[in-house]
Every structure is written in C-alpha cells, then in structure tokens.
Motif scaffolding. Sequence first.
Motif, PDB file in Angstrom:
ATOM      1  N   TYR A  99      19.099 -12.092 -44.317  1.00  0.00           N
ATOM      2  CA  TYR A  99      19.485 -11.729 -45.606  1.00  0.00           C
ATOM      3  C   TYR A  99      19.407 -12.531 -46.726  1.00  0.00           C
ATOM      4  CZ  TYR A  99      19.984  -7.021 -44.077  1.00  0.00           C
ATOM      5  OH  TYR A  99      19.524  -5.830 -43.303  1.00  0.00           O
ATOM      6  N   LEU A 143      16.290 -12.084 -48.891  1.00  0.00           N
ATOM      7  CA  LEU A 143      16.574 -10.929 -49.552  1.00  0.00           C
ATOM      8  C   LEU A 143      17.557 -11.046 -50.622  1.00  0.00           C
ATOM      9  CD1 LEU A 143      16.306  -8.227 -46.727  1.00  0.00           C
ATOM     10  CD2 LEU A 143      14.531  -9.232 -48.132  1.00  0.00           C
ATOM     11  N   PHE A 174      17.016 -10.188 -54.670  1.00  0.00           N
ATOM     12  CA  PHE A 174      17.981  -9.355 -55.376  1.00  0.00           C
ATOM     13  C   PHE A 174      18.498  -9.979 -56.754  1.00  0.00           C
ATOM     14  CE2 PHE A 174      22.126  -7.872 -56.343  1.00  0.00           C
ATOM     15  CZ  PHE A 174      21.831  -6.304 -56.394  1.00  0.00           C
ATOM     16  N   SER A 208      15.740 -10.417 -59.214  1.00  0.00           N
ATOM     17  CA  SER A 208      15.144  -9.199 -60.065  1.00  0.00           C
ATOM     18  C   SER A 208      16.153  -8.844 -61.272  1.00  0.00           C
ATOM     19  CB  SER A 208      15.412  -7.867 -59.019  1.00  0.00           C
ATOM     20  OG  SER A 208      16.659  -7.461 -58.899  1.00  0.00           O
ATOM     21  N   TRP A 266      14.264  -4.158 -64.149  1.00  0.00           N
ATOM     22  CA  TRP A 266      14.572  -2.850 -63.739  1.00  0.00           C
ATOM     23  C   TRP A 266      14.041  -1.717 -64.675  1.00  0.00           C
ATOM     24  CZ3 TRP A 266      17.191  -1.673 -59.109  1.00  0.00           C
ATOM     25  CH2 TRP A 266      17.327  -2.782 -58.365  1.00  0.00           C
ATOM     26  N   ASN A 308       9.947  -7.816 -57.670  1.00  0.00           N
ATOM     27  CA  ASN A 308      11.261  -7.970 -56.748  1.00  0.00           C
ATOM     28  C   ASN A 308      12.169  -6.778 -57.055  1.00  0.00           C
ATOM     29  OD1 ASN A 308      11.150 -10.592 -55.867  1.00  0.00           O
ATOM     30  ND2 ASN A 308      11.771 -11.591 -57.832  1.00  0.00           N
ATOM     31  N   VAL A 349      13.688  -4.761 -53.886  1.00  0.00           N
ATOM     32  CA  VAL A 349      14.957  -4.195 -53.741  1.00  0.00           C
ATOM     33  C   VAL A 349      15.269  -2.959 -53.744  1.00  0.00           C
ATOM     34  CG1 VAL A 349      17.117  -4.153 -55.053  1.00  0.00           C
ATOM     35  CG2 VAL A 349      15.808  -6.167 -54.885  1.00  0.00           C
ATOM     36  N   ALA A 392      10.832  -4.670 -47.322  1.00  0.00           N
ATOM     37  CA  ALA A 392      10.841  -5.440 -48.394  1.00  0.00           C
ATOM     38  C   ALA A 392       9.615  -6.093 -48.748  1.00  0.00           C
ATOM     39  CB  ALA A 392      12.040  -6.516 -48.438  1.00  0.00           C
TER      40      ALA A 392
END
Lengths: 400, 266, 308
Positions: free
Chosen positions: B23, B26, B30, B33, B52, B238, B242, C144
């Motif tokens: 993780y 990841l 996150f 982003s 976003w 990204n 997510v 992902a």
Amino acid sequence: MKRYSENRRGRLPSAVLTGLAIASVAVLTACGTTQGGGGGSEGPKAADELGKTEGAVSILAWPGYVEDGSNDPAVDWVSAFEDETGCKVTSKTYGTSDEAFNLMKTGEYDVVAASGDASLRLVAAGDVAPVNTDLIPNYEGIYDFLKMQSWNSVDGVSYGIPHGYGANLLMYNTEAVTPAPTSWDVVFDKSSEYKGKVTAYDSPIYIADAAVYLMAHQPDLGIENPYALDETQLAAAVELLKEQRVNIGEYWSDYLKEIQAFETGDTVVGTTWQVIRNSLAEGTKAEVVLPEEGVTGWSDTWMIASEATNPNCAYEWLDYIASPEANAQATEYFGEAPSNQAACDFRSEGSCESFHAGDADYASKIWYWSTPIAECLDGRTDVECTDYSAWTTAWQEIKG
Amino acid sequence: MRLSRAARGILGGLTVLVLAGIYLPLFVVFVNSFSTSTSLSWPPPGFTLEWWAKAFRSEGALDALVTSVQIASVSTLIALVLGTLISLALQRYSFFGREAVSLLVILPIALPGIITGIALNNAFRTILGVQLSIYTVIVAHATFCIVTVFNNVIARLRRLGTSIEDASADLGAGLWTTFRLITFPQLRSALFAGGLLAFALSFDEIIVTTFTAGAGVKTLPLWILDNLFRPNQAPVVNVIAVVLVIVSIIPIYIAQRIAGAEKIVR
Amino acid sequence: MTVDATAPPGKRMTVPPPRDTLGRRGSVFLSRHRRLRLTLLLSAPLFWLGLIYIVALVALLITSLWTVDTFTGQISQTWTLENIITVLTGSLYQTVTVRTVGVALLVTIVDIVIALPIAFYMAKVASPRMQRILVIAVLMPLWASYLVKAYAWRSVLSQEGILNWLLAPFGGESPGYGLPATIITLSYLWLPYVILPIYAGLERVPDSLLEASSDLGGKTVSTLRLVVLPIIWPAIIAGSIFSFSLSLGDYITVNIVGGANQLLGNLVYTNVGAANNLPLAAAIALIPIVIIFGYLATVRRTGALENL
C-alpha cells in the motif's frame, strides 16, 4: 485555460467565412475527385482540386495536437473544425516517430502529423501523397524558412504543411552544473563529472546530436550534415555515445519522466525541449541553453495518406490547422513555436517569445530531424550514407 | 503441525509488513492526486482538488472507462464459456493430445505480452486482412483470459468428483439438466473468481492492447499512457487510479461473499 | 426438460418420466457417444486457440525467415536465416537475454518468498473474517493501473522520494533507477498473481493433515517441507508462470524505473515500432519463446502442469 474559449468565440466569423469560401470551391468542383492513387511507378499524385467533404477524417498525431475537449473541456480546437466543415474527427496519438511510421502502414489514417525523422520514410514507402499547397489558403501565412525543406518536400514537390517547430536544447541544474555550460561537452567529453545524472533522448535520431557535436569538435571527420553520416562518421558518433552511455542515468522519451527527474535532482544535465523547462515546478533550479555547436530540432509536417479514404476532409484539416488561430492553440498547448506568422497574435503573452517563434536566426541554428537515408542528404555522391535502420541497430548497441 | 504463538506472531508481522509494502505506492498515488505538482514530485508542494474536479469532467476518461469495461466484459464472457468447456473436457475425459491442449491454454499468458501482441497484430492485418478495431482487442484479450477461468474451474471440478452428476444421470436427468442444476451451481464461485481475474487482467492490459487496438479505440490504460505524455495531465491519472481501487472493492467483496456462503453450505 | 424440484417436503419426491423431446433425444444420443461429447466440448475452444493463436504464432515465426526493405518498410518474402543468425551470434542479444532472464528469475523468487508467508497466514492462521479482508486487500491494488503503479514506484524510488525519506534514519538509501528498481517494481506488479494461487493451494491443504503430521512427531519445518510443500508446489509453479513470463516480456516498467537499461521486450518493441523490422523482431521473439517452452517443459516433468 480560459483563453481558448475566448479565442474560439473571437474567431468564429472569420472561420465561417473560410468555411463558406471552401464550401463554394467545393461546389464549383463538385464532381468529387479522389486522390490520384495507384499512379504506377510514379507513386501517388497530389490532388488537383477538391471535392465534396466526406463527413469524416481520421488523424494520427502526437498527443496534444488534436484535442477535442474530451480531456479538458477548455482545450478544444477540433469541435470548431467539425462544426465548420462537417468532417467528424477521429484521432489516434503516438509516442514516437517510429510508432507513427508503423501505424500509417495500417492504412487507417487520412492525415498524419509527422516529424522529420518519419516524413521521408513515409514518402519513400508511398504511404503519403504530395500535397497541392494551392488548395490550402492558409499555406501563405507559414514562415518561409519552414517551407519546402528537406523534411517536407522531395525534388521540389511539397508533401505537407509545416505545423510547429522546436529545438532539442541543453538543460542543466544550475546548482550542480557550474559554470553555466555553453557547449554540449557537459554531456559528452565531460559527462563523467555528472556520472549517473546525465540524460539523453531515447531514440536512434539522438545519434544526430552526437554528430552535431562532432562537427564542431572533430572537423577531420568531415561531417557536413548530422543526418548524412557515412560508415566512419557513424562509427565515431557511436563511439562517443558509448562513452556517454556509461554516465547516463536514464534515457527519456516521455517528458513527464524528464520533468520529474530534473525536479528531484535525479538528473542534472541533458537534452530537453523548451516545453519541459516551462513545465518544471516553480523554484526548480534548471536552465536551458542553445549550445555553441548548434542543436537538433524538429519541424512537424501535416501529411495526407496516399490511400486516404477522406482526402477532401484531409485537405480541410490541413488548411484549418494551419490557420493562425488553430495553429496558435495547438502549438501553444503542445509547447512549441507555431508555423503560422500570425499565430503569435493568438497565443498567450510571452509564450511565443519563450519558444523564439519566428526568430530566423535562432531557427537557423537548428538541424531539423530528417530521416537518414543511403543517398547522402548533404549531396555527397562518392560514398553511401548510413540509413535509419543502421542507426536503429547502432542505437540498440549503444544502449547495450 | 501446531503453530506456536511466536510463529503466528511472526507470520502476522510479515503479513502486515507485506501489506504495508503493497500500500505504500498506492498511498503515494493517493496523496499525489491532491498535489499541486503536475509532475508527481515528492513531497507534494501543496494541496488542491483541481485534479479531482478535472477527472470527473473528463469525457476522455469516461469514454475510455466505458470502452475498457466493454472489452473486459465481453472477453471475460468468452473466456468463461471457452474456459469452462475446456476444463470439462480435460478433467472428465482422457484423450490423445490432452497435455498439448492444456499447454495450449497456458501459452497465451505464458508467452510475453509483446509476442502475443505482435503475433496477433500481424495475423489480423496480413493473414485475415481485417482492420484493427475494438473487436480485435476483444479477441486478443479473450485469448489470454481463458487460462484464469480454466485454472479455477478445473481445480473445482477435480475437487467435486462426478458422484453427484452420476446420481443425477441415474435419476434420469439429461446432460443439459445435470449441467444446469448440478454442475453449474457448484462451479459458480470458481467461475466468479476466474471471471474476476480475467476481467482484471483484461482491464489493465496495455501491451497486447497497444498492438491490437484500432484507430479511435482507447482503453483506460491507453488513455492513461496518453495523458502521461500530455502536458500537465499526470495528476488526473492518479485520481482515476484511486477511484478504480475504491470501486474495485465492490466486485471483490461480492466474490468473497459468494465463496464464503458456499463454504458454510458445504 | 424440467425436473420437479418443488416437491413438498416430507413427501417422497417422484421423478416424472422424461418427456420425449428433441432435446431429450439429443441428450440421450450424446450420453451414449462419449467421443462426440468430447468433440463438442473441445471444438469451440480449440477452434479459437488453434485458429487464432497458433496460426498467429506460426505466422510470426515464419516472418522471422523473411527480410524487410529497410527504407520503404515493406516485408519482402525472400527466405533467409540472416535474422536468426544475427540474433544467435550478436553479443547484444546475448547480453540482453542474460539480463532479462536474470531479472525475470529474481522477480519470481522475490514474489514467491514474499507470497509464501502471507498466503500461509491468510489460509491457515487468519479467522474467516480476516481471511476475507486480506483477500480483498491483496486484490485491490490490481485495479490501480499498471502505469500508475509503475510511476508511483518511480516517485517512491527517486532520490527525493519517500523511500529515501523512510530509510534515511536507518542509514539506508534508495537504490535509485536501474535494474534493482526494475526488479522491485515488477515484483510489486505481479505479486497478487503469485499470492492468489499459492493461497488457493494452501487452502486445499486440510488442517487434519497438518495435525496428523505433528501427531506423528513431525516438526514444523519437516511438516512444511514434506507435507505442505508437495501439495502446494503446483500452485507455486502456477504463480511463477505468471511472474516469470510477465517479467520476461516487459518493456514499459524498465523504461520508467530501469535507468538506461533495456530488456528483451525493449529490443522486440524497438524493432517493431522503431525500426519497423518485423522479421528481426520475430527472430528476437524466438528467444523468450524458447525460454518459456523450456521452462514449461521443466515444470511439466515435475507434474506441476497436470495439477495446475
């Protein structure tokens, strides 16, 4: 980003006029001529006149050349074209010139935006047809120093419309590389000082950069044109690049990679494009310079497929994208100098200056990408030059 | 073998460590982003919701997502049918060339994607003379997805044995009826697991897709690749990643529920 | 073709005599003809795999015996062994092959070493509820996007990256971009594909078997080696096929985090994409094909494929 929509609104009247003009031409010559394909040994011929538009056109281009707003509603110059001409655009993007060359072989595309390292190959393969520039009103506004050059014409026949151009400059980290370099020697003879932090463009065409350097530093080799190298000259360039390889941290071909590497300091010196410098985060200690030896660069050309299914829409696109407004939008978004003299009026302030648009002196220091072919581009006839496939093999050996 | 408390502790610790490693990247995705840096540089210089907003307004991303889901669904469906047929044949019959067939199923995934890619590209264009399109991608994806279904189904068939099916036949049920009412329900969770993996495999495939997609066919991975090449679009990518990770919980959770429920029944 | 499955409980279920439909007759005919049943089962998949995949592969191999006109890019169908000889004798191809196989093997080993303990914990230690959560946790990263994860590793491994930041207090350092980074990233990308089969394999090992082993005096280590390992060996092999072959053909990750290195995938890709030399690319592609066939043949001897 707002400026795009304002531009669009601002230029609609003239666009409508152009559209009308083209439409009337089309009506006059309504007996739909198609591309003079299958021209026997002479290869494809240019169109003499335009017919009715087909309602669709399929375009192959670098990412950022054909934007229809689907990625960012503010970045859109395709919709206006579709509204004006009724030609629905489908597009595919490619990452390297070589990929473009390969994709054109599928025969699925009417139009391609090709850099000089692909254009001649496309011509030789018969994949693209000559372009009748009389049918493209906006051709007149193109900078003269871009017209009828070795990468967009063959034997005085035009094969396309110049789009944008730029130089492969030297970028350096102002803290790590002192004093400020003025020569390419920082990535060649002195590259060991920056071992593991040197970068170079990942393509066989980068061999020409080494050749440009050798032109200045080893005049005995007699290199006249970095794209016309005989066996010995190529061997010297390969030798230089193999020495450089030891000190290379990584090669780059997508610019996100180079931007990251310069921002983090993983890379401190190497070739770059102006747009990469402009995209670096504020406060990144990096500058670009056009070194004294001169540089390589690109000038892209919009070309039409010899087997185009939609030749009339293809011509419409070539004219549209050469118009000052569309040319300004596309080249600014991609980050290069425009080809249309009037395009700078439509670009945001300072953007043309940073790319040295229209600066003929600056442009003259650029050796534009051309496809190396066996027949020497510098006019030598006593020796055979190395062609692109030899360069590709050499490039793989250099990377090892 | 009874594991000591210490052994359990060590195993648990390793598991936590591996999950942390899984993780960590990841987490970076996150955080990035929301970063103001367009080049994903670390640490993020500032916080923004711009990406976003952009991602949700991006038609290109949505179109690509739809294309990817279409391709993955159809190829998974084909893989489910072909994979089940082949595992029934291999598990229930012995015949000459049985091993060759099992090799044939594994081959498309065992050979590197780039080979499958150029081989199919070459075959489509020069032998079959068809234009590359969304259908060529589906054919290619289905080909290498068969193996995940096959693996799951054949393992289940082996465990099931044939006694219940034989009973069904003895009671007079036809072949189809037996399959529909006896075999299929027992295979359901294996099919779901295999199908899920096939879907994931197709959904994220990029190498074979590059070589088999026609003009205008843009799957999500191809769209992402494009956007990494576009100026100032990287953080949007990204956001998409997510969102995908979060949304993916749903099908995985359903798969788990089905498998879990079956276990209780058994 | 219906079976009355809704008979009231308590009553003895009677099966109605089958109706004499066309479907019924077909079914009876089929159950008497085993060969035909097999043919019907196999024809569609074999048609698909054989006609599409094998033909494509064979065509590619034939292409490696042709050459290409270097400037026009047209393939000329003159038979020659030139490409094969180039690939077999060129030192470039040997170096890159060794490098690629090395990377693929290391990725596979790293993945198996990481996957074994976590899979064991999932299958044999965790509670059913925890088990479910762990499977989800392992599967989620699959979604992902390959590229996003590879770029995330680029960011993590950078000299300004989170890894250096984490390791600095312990005097550690990120390996930077290069082959180690490639191995790390590829192991990361394929890890779920290795964990899942091993987990499934371990789940099939009955707890009673483990208990029997220890009742008979087997130590933990010998139980693992003599009882567990033979049972999950095919699962390990299945996982290794994924990680090994996916690594063997990769050219994108090495571009992103591999520094200046190139792998076999890059050579194939450059020759198709850049040089437009499909014949040479096909000849290079023979290397991984031979390696994979060799690998499959080796594991087949262990009987692993039978139980895949």
